[in-house]
Design a protein around this motif. Structure first.
Motif, PDB file in Angstrom:
ATOM      1  N   MET A 132       0.847  -1.177   0.000  1.00  0.00           N
ATOM      2  CA  MET A 132       0.000   0.000   0.000  1.00  0.00           C
ATOM      3  C   MET A 132       0.889   1.236   0.000  1.00  0.00           C
ATOM      4  SD  MET A 132      -2.792   1.229   2.847  1.00  0.00           S
ATOM      5  CE  MET A 132      -3.715  -0.257   2.626  1.00  0.00           C
ATOM      6  N   LYS A 133       0.514   2.219  -0.789  1.00  0.00           N
ATOM      7  CA  LYS A 133       1.279   3.466  -0.834  1.00  0.00           C
ATOM      8  C   LYS A 133       1.112   4.220   0.474  1.00  0.00           C
ATOM      9  CE  LYS A 133       1.603   4.513  -5.664  1.00  0.00           C
ATOM     10  NZ  LYS A 133       1.480   5.596  -6.636  1.00  0.00           N
ATOM     11  N   ILE A 134       2.154   4.938   0.856  1.00  0.00           N
ATOM     12  CA  ILE A 134       2.148   5.631   2.141  1.00  0.00           C
ATOM     13  C   ILE A 134       1.050   6.691   2.215  1.00  0.00           C
ATOM     14  CG2 ILE A 134       3.910   7.301   1.497  1.00  0.00           C
ATOM     15  CD1 ILE A 134       4.894   7.009   4.465  1.00  0.00           C
ATOM     16  N   ASP A 135       0.776   7.389   1.108  1.00  0.00           N
ATOM     17  CA  ASP A 135      -0.256   8.425   1.168  1.00  0.00           C
ATOM     18  C   ASP A 135      -1.632   7.831   1.442  1.00  0.00           C
ATOM     19  OD1 ASP A 135      -0.057   7.327  -1.408  1.00  0.00           O
ATOM     20  OD2 ASP A 135      -0.807   9.130  -2.383  1.00  0.00           O
ATOM     21  N   LYS A 136      -1.915   6.661   0.901  1.00  0.00           N
ATOM     22  CA  LYS A 136      -3.189   5.982   1.177  1.00  0.00           C
ATOM     23  C   LYS A 136      -3.250   5.520   2.627  1.00  0.00           C
ATOM     24  CE  LYS A 136      -4.182   4.521  -3.505  1.00  0.00           C
ATOM     25  NZ  LYS A 136      -4.490   3.416  -4.392  1.00  0.00           N
ATOM     26  N   LEU A 137      -2.136   5.019   3.137  1.00  0.00           N
ATOM     27  CA  LEU A 137      -2.074   4.571   4.523  1.00  0.00           C
ATOM     28  C   LEU A 137      -2.288   5.751   5.473  1.00  0.00           C
ATOM     29  CD1 LEU A 137      -1.607   2.212   6.453  1.00  0.00           C
ATOM     30  CD2 LEU A 137       0.844   2.618   6.251  1.00  0.00           C
ATOM     31  N   VAL A 138      -1.664   6.879   5.180  1.00  0.00           N
ATOM     32  CA  VAL A 138      -1.827   8.079   6.006  1.00  0.00           C
ATOM     33  C   VAL A 138      -3.287   8.535   5.982  1.00  0.00           C
ATOM     34  CG1 VAL A 138      -1.194  10.513   6.232  1.00  0.00           C
ATOM     35  CG2 VAL A 138       0.568   8.809   5.795  1.00  0.00           C
ATOM     36  N   LYS A 139      -3.917   8.511   4.819  1.00  0.00           N
ATOM     37  CA  LYS A 139      -5.326   8.893   4.717  1.00  0.00           C
ATOM     38  C   LYS A 139      -6.211   7.972   5.556  1.00  0.00           C
ATOM     39  CE  LYS A 139      -5.183  11.109   0.208  1.00  0.00           C
ATOM     40  NZ  LYS A 139      -5.604  11.059  -1.188  1.00  0.00           N
ATOM     41  N   GLN A 140      -5.948   6.668   5.514  1.00  0.00           N
ATOM     42  CA  GLN A 140      -6.727   5.717   6.315  1.00  0.00           C
ATOM     43  C   GLN A 140      -6.554   5.994   7.806  1.00  0.00           C
ATOM     44  OE1 GLN A 140      -5.528   1.796   5.153  1.00  0.00           O
ATOM     45  NE2 GLN A 140      -6.871   1.756   3.367  1.00  0.00           N
TER      46      GLN A 140
ATOM     47  N   HIS B 120       4.112  15.304  -1.594  1.00  0.00           N
ATOM     48  CA  HIS B 120       5.379  15.641  -2.254  1.00  0.00           C
ATOM     49  C   HIS B 120       6.562  15.066  -1.478  1.00  0.00           C
ATOM     50  CE1 HIS B 120       3.154  18.165  -4.957  1.00  0.00           C
ATOM     51  NE2 HIS B 120       2.601  18.798  -3.928  1.00  0.00           N
ATOM     52  N   THR B 121       6.534  15.181  -0.152  1.00  0.00           N
ATOM     53  CA  THR B 121       7.640  14.619   0.636  1.00  0.00           C
ATOM     54  C   THR B 121       7.581  13.095   0.656  1.00  0.00           C
ATOM     55  OG1 THR B 121       6.415  14.834   2.715  1.00  0.00           O
ATOM     56  CG2 THR B 121       7.855  16.659   2.108  1.00  0.00           C
ATOM     57  N   PHE B 122       6.377  12.525   0.550  1.00  0.00           N
ATOM     58  CA  PHE B 122       6.259  11.059   0.507  1.00  0.00           C
ATOM     59  C   PHE B 122       6.935  10.499  -0.736  1.00  0.00           C
ATOM     60  CE2 PHE B 122       1.932  11.460   2.847  1.00  0.00           C
ATOM     61  CZ  PHE B 122       2.589  11.707   4.029  1.00  0.00           C
ATOM     62  N   ALA B 123       6.909  11.248  -1.828  1.00  0.00           N
ATOM     63  CA  ALA B 123       7.547  10.800  -3.068  1.00  0.00           C
ATOM     64  C   ALA B 123       9.063  10.741  -2.912  1.00  0.00           C
ATOM     65  CB  ALA B 123       7.170  11.723  -4.220  1.00  0.00           C
ATOM     66  N   ILE B 124       9.615  11.651  -2.105  1.00  0.00           N
ATOM     67  CA  ILE B 124      11.059  11.693  -1.880  1.00  0.00           C
ATOM     68  C   ILE B 124      11.471  10.649  -0.854  1.00  0.00           C
ATOM     69  CG2 ILE B 124      12.963  13.126  -1.032  1.00  0.00           C
ATOM     70  CD1 ILE B 124      11.263  15.557  -2.046  1.00  0.00           C
TER      71      ILE B 124
ATOM     72  N   GLU C 172       4.590   6.738  13.802  1.00  0.00           N
ATOM     73  CA  GLU C 172       5.561   6.821  12.721  1.00  0.00           C
ATOM     74  C   GLU C 172       5.225   5.774  11.673  1.00  0.00           C
ATOM     75  OE1 GLU C 172       9.478   8.519  14.940  1.00  0.00           O
ATOM     76  OE2 GLU C 172       9.192   6.354  14.968  1.00  0.00           O
ATOM     77  N   ILE C 173       5.259   6.206  10.417  1.00  0.00           N
ATOM     78  CA  ILE C 173       4.989   5.307   9.298  1.00  0.00           C
ATOM     79  C   ILE C 173       6.203   5.350   8.397  1.00  0.00           C
ATOM     80  CG2 ILE C 173       3.435   4.798   7.383  1.00  0.00           C
ATOM     81  CD1 ILE C 173       1.439   6.741   8.939  1.00  0.00           C
ATOM     82  N   VAL C 174       6.799   4.190   8.178  1.00  0.00           N
ATOM     83  CA  VAL C 174       7.934   4.065   7.267  1.00  0.00           C
ATOM     84  C   VAL C 174       7.559   2.977   6.278  1.00  0.00           C
ATOM     85  CG1 VAL C 174      10.386   3.537   7.032  1.00  0.00           C
ATOM     86  CG2 VAL C 174       9.552   4.735   9.068  1.00  0.00           C
ATOM     87  N   LYS C 175       7.361   3.400   5.039  1.00  0.00           N
ATOM     88  CA  LYS C 175       6.837   2.522   3.988  1.00  0.00           C
ATOM     89  C   LYS C 175       5.488   1.980   4.454  1.00  0.00           C
ATOM     90  CE  LYS C 175      11.258   1.582   1.916  1.00  0.00           C
ATOM     91  NZ  LYS C 175      12.184   0.614   1.409  1.00  0.00           N
TER      92      LYS C 175
END
Length: 75
Positions: free
Chosen positions: A1-9, A28-32, A46-49
């Motif tokens: 799962m992409k981090i942005d989707k996980l953060v939204k959940q 934008h920072t998630f892409a980096i 904390e979420i890493v990947k």
């Protein structure tokens, strides 16, 4: 799962429980760097990947993460 989707959940769950939080990072920072930190009143998430920790303790999934947060926030 992409981090942005996980953060939204996760933020959706926090909103549903009425918890105040602050998210560090955006799409934008998630892409980096696929990391994000969410601060509540008493917890640091904390979420890493696709790995989640709450106050440096690993959580298997979002439900376990919420249980860990409840233990700290509501006691």
């Amino acid at each position: 799962m992409k981090i942005d989707k996980l953060v939204k959940q996760i933020t959706k769950k926090l909103d549903a429980e009425g918890l105040n939080y602050e998210v560090t990072g955006d799409q934008h920072t998630f892409a980096i760097s696929p990391t994000c930190t969410i601060h509540t009143n008493q917890c640091t998430i904390e979420i890493v990947k696709d790995r989640i920790t709450v106050n440096e303790h690993p959580a298997e999934d979002i439900e376990e993460m919420m249980e860990m947060i409840f233990e700290v926030e509501y006691t």
